[in-house]
Each structure stands twice: as C-alpha cells, then as structure tokens.
Design an enzyme around this catalytic site. Structure first.
Site, mmCIF file in Angstrom:
data_model
loop_
_atom_site.group_PDB
_atom_site.id
_atom_site.type_symbol
_atom_site.label_atom_id
_atom_site.label_comp_id
_atom_site.label_asym_id
_atom_site.label_seq_id
_atom_site.Cartn_x
_atom_site.Cartn_y
_atom_site.Cartn_z
ATOM 1 N N CYS A 121 0.829 -1.203 0.000
ATOM 2 C CA CYS A 121 0.000 0.000 0.000
ATOM 3 C C CYS A 121 0.868 1.260 0.000
ATOM 4 O O CYS A 121 1.989 1.261 0.529
ATOM 5 C CB CYS A 121 -0.916 0.001 1.227
ATOM 6 S SG CYS A 121 -2.253 -1.212 1.145
ATOM 7 N N CYS A 202 -3.494 0.139 -3.284
ATOM 8 C CA CYS A 202 -4.209 0.403 -2.040
ATOM 9 C C CYS A 202 -3.550 1.559 -1.304
ATOM 10 O O CYS A 202 -2.394 1.915 -1.585
ATOM 11 C CB CYS A 202 -4.266 -0.846 -1.157
ATOM 12 S SG CYS A 202 -2.659 -1.551 -0.743
#
Length: 304
Positions: A121, A202
């Site tokens: 992420c 993400c």
C-alpha cells in the site's frame, strides 16, 4: 475361342491400365491443387504482411529469463518461489503460432497468474507521458513502484513479440501496431498488466503527468485514462495524488487548474476518491534539476 479369350484379356488389361492412369492423374491433380491452396494461404498469412512496428526481439527468451531471474534473486528475493521457466513458457504460449491481430486476454491469463505478486500500500505510482522521468524517480526512490517496476512490467519493458500461424511461429521481422489492429500481443499484454496493477493498488496512490504536453496532461485515450483510472478500487484506495510535472525550460501548457486535469479530478470525484494535485512536485523537480543545474527554473527551485 482362344483368340476371343486373348482379346478379352487384352481389353481388360487396357481398361485396368486406363483406370490406373486416371487414378494417378487424379492424385497428381489433388497434390497440385493442395499445393496451390497452401501457397495461397501463405500469401495471405500475417507473416507475409509488412507490419509497421519492430519485430520480435531476437533474444526474447534470454531477455525474459534473465530479467526474471534477476528480479526474483537480487531485487525481490521474497519472490524467489516464482518459476521463471514456467513464466517464459506461458508468455510464449500466449502468442506463438497465433495470428498477431487476434490475441485475447485469455491467452495471457496463465502468465498473469504466474507472475503476479502483491503491491504494498501507498507505493503504486501511475504515469502518462512521463516515462523517462518517472522511472528515474523510482530508481532513486524505492518508496514507489510503477508497473515497469513489477515483475511483469520489468520483464516486458522495451521488448517486442508477436507470432505467426506459419513456421517458425514467431515473426522476427515486424509486428502490428495498435493502429493496425488493436488485439495485437503488445497492446493486449499491457492492457491486462495495467488493469491488474490498478486493481492491486491500495492506500495513497500517485500519478505523474506531463504539464508540458500541448494536447493536455490527461488523455482519456491513454492507458491511465482508459484502463487504470477505472480499475482503482475506492474501497482500497484512500487518496489519489496528482503530480503535474513541467519540463525544465519547457512549455507550461497546463497546471492543476487546467482543463484536462479538472476533467481527471471530476472523474475521480465521481468514483468517490479524495484528490490532491500539486504542480511540479518538489522531490521530482529536484531530480529534473540534477540534469539542468544551471537553468533558471532550477535556480529558483533551489532558492525557494
């Protein structure tokens, strides 16, 4: 009576010989026709056409295998369980002996599954019309990954491949451009890889665009504008940071308030993303100034 029998046998032999000659003639004619038909098919084979793009990289297998082994052993040893030989075979199977204008996503599905890996992420960096700059940046800053910094993108970057229905099944002379046929091996591959890269993003994601492009920094027809932006998951991505970079000394065609950027922001807002846009993101601008230290733009940059 013996004379009549002899004549009958002679007629039988004659009929038999004529039959054999006719059969042989029919066989010869069939072979000739088959040869002509096969020759005709070869004449319309895609290999006989001169495509507009470069042909398959001569050492494609060596390049793909070498990059794969380098990636999983020296760059990302946590991916050491990847099978580079299987990855190469799945890539080859996707296009060899196939019409280069008739490639499908199903052809590449086994490759995508074999070579995919998680993307941490906050590290996904998308780009459009900033290829050289964005990859210089990811080389100097390991906190970000472009598609070309993943295993799939790293292996395929700047190489070419396409097949042909006739032997040897690979066209080393030329391959079709997207303008010649959209379902060519390169276009289908990068579309699938880009979609998968976007789906994996993400946290905070970044996109580096070129504010010196006269036609506008954001283009709906680009890979980012047509595929990646629509495959970002609003449930996984918290923010989209736009870095709008202008060439040092180049035209300042667009800023964050420009028409195409506002269109991009509108698309993202409709998909419930939070957006931050920054003109000439400073860490990247400093990298630009490494190559242009004496330029006026860089003097201003260092004094700010």
């Amino acid at each position: 009576m013996p004379l009549q029998q002899s004549s009958a046998r002679t007629r039988q032999r004659t009929v038999l010989l004529v039959g054999i000659v006719v059969l042989l003639a029919a066989l010869v004619l069939a072979v000739v026709l088959a040869s002509l038909l096969t020759h005709g098919r070869h004449e319309v084979s895609p290999k006989m056409l001169k495509w507009k793009d470069r042909g398959t990289t001569k050492t494609l297998q060596e390049v793909i295998l070498g990059r794969c082994y380098n990636y999983i052993t020296t760059q990302h040893p946590e991916l050491g369980d990847k099978d580079c030989l299987k990855i190469w075979e799945s890539l080859k199977d996707a296009f060899i002996y196939k019409n280069p204008c008739n490639i499908t996503s199903e052809d590449y599905q086994p490759l995508m599954e074999l070579a995919s890996h998680p993307i941490p992420c906050n590290k996904s960096l998308f780009w459009s019309k900033t290829g050289d700059l964005v990859h210089r940046y990811t080389k100097s800053n390991q906190n970000f990954l472009t598609l070309e910094d993943t295993l799939l993108g790293y292996m395929a970057d700047r190489v070419s491949w396409c097949g042909d229905p006739s032997a040897p099944g690979i066209n080393y002379e030329s391959c079709p451009k997207r303008s010649e046929c959209e379902s060519n091996p390169s276009s289908v591959f990068w579309k699938m890889a880009s979609k998968m890269f976007a789906e994996a993003a993400c946290g905070v994601v970044q996109v580096m665009l070129n504010g010196s492009v006269e036609a506008g920094a954001f283009r709906s027809s680009s890979i980012f504008g047509s595929i990646e932006i629509f495959n970002l998951n609003p449930d996984k991505v918290s923010e989209v940071h736009i870095w709008l970079m202008q060439d040092i000394g180049g035209p300042q065609s667009e800023s964050c308030s420009g028409h195409s950027i506002q269109r991009l922001i509108s698309i993202l807002e409709e998909r419930n993303f939070k957006i931050i846009c920054e003109d000439n993101y400073r860490p990247v601008q400093l990298l630009q100034c490494v190559q242009n230290p004496d330029h006026e733009d860089c003097r201003l940059c260092t004094n700010s």
